[in-house]
Design a protein around this motif. Structure first.
Motif, PDB file in Angstrom:
ATOM      1  N   CYS A  28      53.665  17.185  22.630  1.00 61.84           N
ATOM      2  CA  CYS A  28      53.250  16.170  23.614  1.00 61.84           C
ATOM      3  C   CYS A  28      51.745  16.235  23.881  1.00 61.84           C
ATOM      4  CB  CYS A  28      54.036  16.319  24.916  1.00 61.84           C
ATOM      5  SG  CYS A  28      53.851  17.925  25.735  1.00 61.84           S
ATOM      6  N   HIS A  29      51.178  17.441  23.873  1.00 65.12           N
ATOM      7  CA  HIS A  29      49.735  17.581  24.081  1.00 65.12           C
ATOM      8  C   HIS A  29      48.961  16.973  22.913  1.00 65.12           C
ATOM      9  CE1 HIS A  29      51.477  21.094  26.348  1.00 65.12           C
ATOM     10  NE2 HIS A  29      50.737  20.547  27.285  1.00 65.12           N
ATOM     11  N   ALA A  30      49.443  17.227  21.691  1.00 69.13           N
ATOM     12  CA  ALA A  30      48.784  16.686  20.504  1.00 69.13           C
ATOM     13  C   ALA A  30      48.871  15.167  20.461  1.00 69.13           C
ATOM     14  CB  ALA A  30      49.416  17.287  19.248  1.00 69.13           C
ATOM     15  N   GLN A  31      50.047  14.641  20.795  1.00 74.02           N
ATOM     16  CA  GLN A  31      50.216  13.180  20.814  1.00 74.02           C
ATOM     17  C   GLN A  31      49.244  12.539  21.793  1.00 74.02           C
ATOM     18  OE1 GLN A  31      54.295  12.379  21.786  1.00 74.02           O
ATOM     19  NE2 GLN A  31      55.116  13.357  19.929  1.00 74.02           N
ATOM     20  N   LEU A  32      49.148  13.139  22.964  1.00 76.07           N
ATOM     21  CA  LEU A  32      48.264  12.591  23.991  1.00 76.07           C
ATOM     22  C   LEU A  32      46.806  12.658  23.539  1.00 76.07           C
ATOM     23  CD1 LEU A  32      48.070  11.403  26.820  1.00 76.07           C
ATOM     24  CD2 LEU A  32      47.966  13.728  27.731  1.00 76.07           C
ATOM     25  N   ALA A  33      46.394  13.793  22.990  1.00 83.06           N
ATOM     26  CA  ALA A  33      45.010  13.957  22.531  1.00 83.06           C
ATOM     27  C   ALA A  33      44.658  12.944  21.451  1.00 83.06           C
ATOM     28  CB  ALA A  33      44.802  15.382  22.016  1.00 83.06           C
ATOM     29  N   ASN A  34      45.541  12.767  20.498  1.00 84.88           N
ATOM     30  CA  ASN A  34      45.266  11.829  19.405  1.00 84.88           C
ATOM     31  C   ASN A  34      45.203  10.397  19.899  1.00 84.88           C
ATOM     32  OD1 ASN A  34      45.062  13.786  17.379  1.00 84.88           O
ATOM     33  ND2 ASN A  34      47.286  13.863  17.094  1.00 84.88           N
ATOM     34  N   GLU A  35      46.041  10.061  20.880  1.00 90.54           N
ATOM     35  CA  GLU A  35      46.014   8.703  21.432  1.00 90.54           C
ATOM     36  C   GLU A  35      44.727   8.474  22.227  1.00 90.54           C
ATOM     37  OE1 GLU A  35      47.690   5.065  21.251  1.00 90.54           O
ATOM     38  OE2 GLU A  35      48.582   6.896  20.416  1.00 90.54           O
ATOM     39  N   VAL A  57      27.130   5.918  41.496  1.00 87.32           N
ATOM     40  CA  VAL A  57      27.616   6.028  40.121  1.00 87.32           C
ATOM     41  C   VAL A  57      28.904   6.837  40.146  1.00 87.32           C
ATOM     42  CG1 VAL A  57      27.142   6.913  37.811  1.00 87.32           C
ATOM     43  CG2 VAL A  57      25.297   5.890  39.161  1.00 87.32           C
ATOM     44  N   GLU A  58      30.000   6.233  39.758  1.00 87.30           N
ATOM     45  CA  GLU A  58      31.295   6.909  39.810  1.00 87.30           C
ATOM     46  C   GLU A  58      31.523   7.769  38.571  1.00 87.30           C
ATOM     47  OE1 GLU A  58      34.793   4.712  40.579  1.00 87.30           O
ATOM     48  OE2 GLU A  58      34.209   4.150  42.617  1.00 87.30           O
ATOM     49  N   LEU A  59      32.143   8.905  38.798  1.00 85.96           N
ATOM     50  CA  LEU A  59      32.603   9.769  37.721  1.00 85.96           C
ATOM     51  C   LEU A  59      34.087  10.006  37.954  1.00 85.96           C
ATOM     52  CD1 LEU A  59      31.982  11.567  35.270  1.00 85.96           C
ATOM     53  CD2 LEU A  59      31.503  13.434  36.871  1.00 85.96           C
ATOM     54  N   ASN A  60      34.922   9.560  37.027  1.00 84.08           N
ATOM     55  CA  ASN A  60      36.376   9.673  37.158  1.00 84.08           C
ATOM     56  C   ASN A  60      36.916  10.641  36.116  1.00 84.08           C
ATOM     57  OD1 ASN A  60      37.400   7.507  39.225  1.00 84.08           O
ATOM     58  ND2 ASN A  60      35.799   6.489  38.040  1.00 84.08           N
ATOM     59  N   ILE A  61      37.499  11.727  36.580  1.00 82.67           N
ATOM     60  CA  ILE A  61      38.004  12.792  35.714  1.00 82.67           C
ATOM     61  C   ILE A  61      39.526  12.832  35.818  1.00 82.67           C
ATOM     62  CG2 ILE A  61      37.906  15.259  35.218  1.00 82.67           C
ATOM     63  CD1 ILE A  61      35.223  15.287  36.792  1.00 82.67           C
ATOM     64  N   ALA A  62      40.211  12.718  34.674  1.00 81.30           N
ATOM     65  CA  ALA A  62      41.677  12.723  34.653  1.00 81.30           C
ATOM     66  C   ALA A  62      42.183  14.106  34.264  1.00 81.30           C
ATOM     67  CB  ALA A  62      42.195  11.677  33.670  1.00 81.30           C
ATOM     68  N   ILE A  63      43.094  14.645  35.077  1.00 78.95           N
ATOM     69  CA  ILE A  63      43.712  15.940  34.800  1.00 78.95           C
ATOM     70  C   ILE A  63      45.193  15.704  34.490  1.00 78.95           C
ATOM     71  CG2 ILE A  63      44.024  18.306  35.583  1.00 78.95           C
ATOM     72  CD1 ILE A  63      41.103  17.347  35.615  1.00 78.95           C
ATOM     73  N   THR A  64      45.623  16.116  33.312  1.00 81.09           N
ATOM     74  CA  THR A  64      47.015  15.884  32.922  1.00 81.09           C
ATOM     75  C   THR A  64      47.569  17.124  32.233  1.00 81.09           C
ATOM     76  OG1 THR A  64      48.503  14.382  31.728  1.00 81.09           O
ATOM     77  CG2 THR A  64      46.390  14.889  30.685  1.00 81.09           C
ATOM     78  N   GLY A  65      48.884  17.151  32.073  1.00 76.09           N
ATOM     79  CA  GLY A  65      49.551  18.296  31.453  1.00 76.09           C
ATOM     80  C   GLY A  65      51.004  18.325  31.873  1.00 76.09           C
ATOM     81  N   GLU A  66      51.715  19.339  31.425  1.00 70.23           N
ATOM     82  CA  GLU A  66      53.124  19.451  31.769  1.00 70.23           C
ATOM     83  C   GLU A  66      53.304  19.912  33.218  1.00 70.23           C
ATOM     84  OE1 GLU A  66      55.853  20.715  28.252  1.00 70.23           O
ATOM     85  OE2 GLU A  66      54.034  21.916  28.088  1.00 70.23           O
ATOM     86  N   SER A  67      54.493  19.665  33.754  1.00 70.79           N
ATOM     87  CA  SER A  67      54.813  20.127  35.100  1.00 70.79           C
ATOM     88  C   SER A  67      54.686  21.636  35.174  1.00 70.79           C
ATOM     89  CB  SER A  67      56.240  19.709  35.470  1.00 70.79           C
ATOM     90  OG  SER A  67      56.388  18.318  35.399  1.00 70.79           O
ATOM     91  N   PHE A  69      36.699  10.929  31.152  1.00 67.44           N
ATOM     92  CA  PHE A  69      37.257  11.868  30.174  1.00 67.44           C
ATOM     93  C   PHE A  69      38.539  12.480  30.722  1.00 67.44           C
ATOM     94  CE2 PHE A  69      34.035  14.244  32.575  1.00 67.44           C
ATOM     95  CZ  PHE A  69      34.764  15.325  33.042  1.00 67.44           C
ATOM     96  N   PHE A  70      39.292  13.129  29.835  1.00 66.87           N
ATOM     97  CA  PHE A  70      40.575  13.731  30.187  1.00 66.87           C
ATOM     98  C   PHE A  70      40.515  15.240  30.004  1.00 66.87           C
ATOM     99  CE2 PHE A  70      41.481   9.398  29.189  1.00 66.87           C
ATOM    100  CZ  PHE A  70      42.622   9.034  29.893  1.00 66.87           C
ATOM    101  N   ILE A  71      41.172  15.968  30.898  1.00 67.61           N
ATOM    102  CA  ILE A  71      41.375  17.404  30.747  1.00 67.61           C
ATOM    103  C   ILE A  71      42.877  17.632  30.626  1.00 67.61           C
ATOM    104  CG2 ILE A  71      41.247  19.643  31.899  1.00 67.61           C
ATOM    105  CD1 ILE A  71      38.583  18.761  33.082  1.00 67.61           C
ATOM    106  N   ILE A  72      43.292  18.205  29.501  1.00 64.55           N
ATOM    107  CA  ILE A  72      44.707  18.426  29.208  1.00 64.55           C
ATOM    108  C   ILE A  72      45.019  19.904  29.451  1.00 64.55           C
ATOM    109  CG2 ILE A  72      46.525  18.222  27.475  1.00 64.55           C
ATOM    110  CD1 ILE A  72      44.751  16.138  26.053  1.00 64.55           C
ATOM    111  N   VAL A  73      45.904  20.174  30.413  1.00 69.38           N
ATOM    112  CA  VAL A  73      46.160  21.534  30.869  1.00 69.38           C
ATOM    113  C   VAL A  73      47.496  22.048  30.351  1.00 69.38           C
ATOM    114  CG1 VAL A  73      46.336  23.038  32.898  1.00 69.38           C
ATOM    115  CG2 VAL A  73      44.871  21.006  32.979  1.00 69.38           C
TER     116      VAL A  73
END
Length: 419
Positions: free
Chosen positions: A140-147, A45-55, A128-132
């Motif tokens: 940009c964080h708000a735009q990404l979260a809402n999308e 069973v795969e669990l894929n976690i996305a980590i994103t945020g600014e440089s 799911f996504f983790i926004i750092v």
């Protein structure tokens, strides 16, 4: 307490039939292979976690910390002061490769468009996504979260590098750590609300001290919101960095014991001398290796903990008491089984009972079920205690540490959100 019949209900009839057929053909290698294949189904069973945020926000460091690695270890995600991730990079967990942490390209460029970004990184593959962010959350964080929300996916905000903030604030007169953390958290929530994110969850994290601050609360939130079959994968893959996680790993693994014991009961019902015992050894090796990995008792994991805690490797190693702390092999398991009271007698009785149609088979299964359940439960308790003792040494305490200085870590208390 579950019954033997409850255990059989969780075994796929097709899998059980294939194991029985292999037993009847006296095919030992196939028996062991089928047993292992059955129990490892949950590992597929795969669990894929996305980590994103600014440089420069620390997302790559979080990818490494979540997987129990340092920034400079083999297999770690590259880190730096400039963006090092140009396209989605997958980093499988070193012990549970079905758990995949994805380091996504940085956001926040002048031409950033959240919908196009998510399409480019393949948003559909992630659970799911983790926004750092290492500072204030921006547009940009708000735009990404809402999308992400439009696409019916879960997301969590992480305010990283919190240890640096605390270190800087601690130099001020009348410094209060709890109040400082609450001010930072409230400021993050208010900032996100002001740019269009309603009811945001914000977790304060230090990637270099993952066991502190809000990682415990983040983990519990993620686990609670995942489908049942993926919660187990997340729980096993978590780094064993706190007493609370150690306790919850133990509870999660306890459920696996019924599956293994029920499987043993099924294969032991076939009247082939010696094969039931061989299958039991294989089942125990599989289960015990999973326990060992979950509590991070291998030398490499202990060395990492020693480096982080300031304790020596020898100090951590010295508190390991389980006979399984050096290796888990068939020979070691056989020795443990032979030392268990009544096991040899049970093997003989098991075979003769299994030759009696229906009633005999059920009795043989019950004997095998009891033996495997007893051994796995005993060894799980010993390995979990070893894991706990190692953490106690690392925490420099002989008793449970005091309650956390702020809500979140090690408790179910949620931080108050800004009005």
């Amino acid at each position: 307490m579950a019954s033997l019949e409850d255990g059989f209900e969780i075994i796929d009839p097709k899998d059980l039939e294939e194991i029985k057929e292999a037993m009847e053909n006296k095919d030992l290698s196939t028996v062991v292979e089928k047993v292992q294949d059955y129990f490892e189904q949950q590992d597929r069973v795969e669990l894929n976690i996305a980590i994103t945020g600014e440089s420069g926000s620390g997302k790559s460091t979080f990818v490494n910390a979540f997987r129990g690695l340092g920034d400079e270890e083999k297999g770690s995600a590259p880190t730096g002061v400039v963006e090092t991730t140009m396209e989605p990079e997958v980093y499988p967990h070193p012990k549970y490769p079905n758990v995949k942490v994805w380091d996504l390209p940085g956001i926040g460029t002048p031409n950033f468009k959240a919908d196009e970004y998510l399409e480019e990184v393949g948003f559909q593959r992630y659970d799911f996504f983790i926004i750092v962010s290492s500072d204030r959350f921006r547009e940009c964080h708000a735009q990404l979260a809402n999308e992400i929300n439009k696409m019916k996916k879960k997301f969590y905000f992480i305010r990283s590098k919190i240890d640096s903030n605390i270190d800087a604030e601690s130099r001020k007169k009348n410094f209060n750590k709890e109040k400082t953390l609450d001010v930072i958290q409230r400021d993050c929530v208010k900032g996100l609300q002001s740019i269009g994110v309603s009811c945001p969850d914000v977790f304060l994290i230090s990637c270099f001290d993952l066991g502190s601050y809000d990682f415990g609360l983040l983990e519990k939130t993620m686990e609670r919101e995942l489908p049942q079959h993926k919660r187990h994968a997340l729980m096993l893959a978590l780094p064993n960095i706190s007493l609370d996680i150690n306790k919850r790993k133990r509870k999660a693994l306890q459920a696996d014991i019924w599956k293994l014991a029920a499987l043993s009961a099924g294969v032991s019902a076939i009247p082939v001398p010696g094969l039931g015992a061989a299958a039991d050894v294989g089942i125990l090796v599989i289960g015990l290796r999973r326990f060992y990995n979950a509590f991070s008792l291998d030398d490499q994991s202990l060395q990492r903990l020693a480096d982080k805690s300031g304790k020596s490797f020898e100090e951590l190693k010295s508190v390991l008491k389980s006979p399984l702390h050096t290796e888990i092999s068939r020979d070691v398991v056989i020795k443990l089984l032979n030392s268990s009271v009544g096991y040899a007698v049970e093997n003989v009785v098991e075979y003769f009972l299994s030759t009696i149609p229906v009633v005999g088979s059920l009795a043989a299964g019950a004997l095998s079920f009891g033996t495997i359940y007893y051994m796995l439960n005993k060894c799980l308790n010993e390995l979990a205690e070893d894991g706990r003792n190692v953490l106690m040494v690392a925490l420099q305490s002989s008793v449970d540490p005091p309650p956390p200085s702020h809500p979140g870590e090690g408790s179910d208390v949620e931080r108050p959100k800004a009005p």
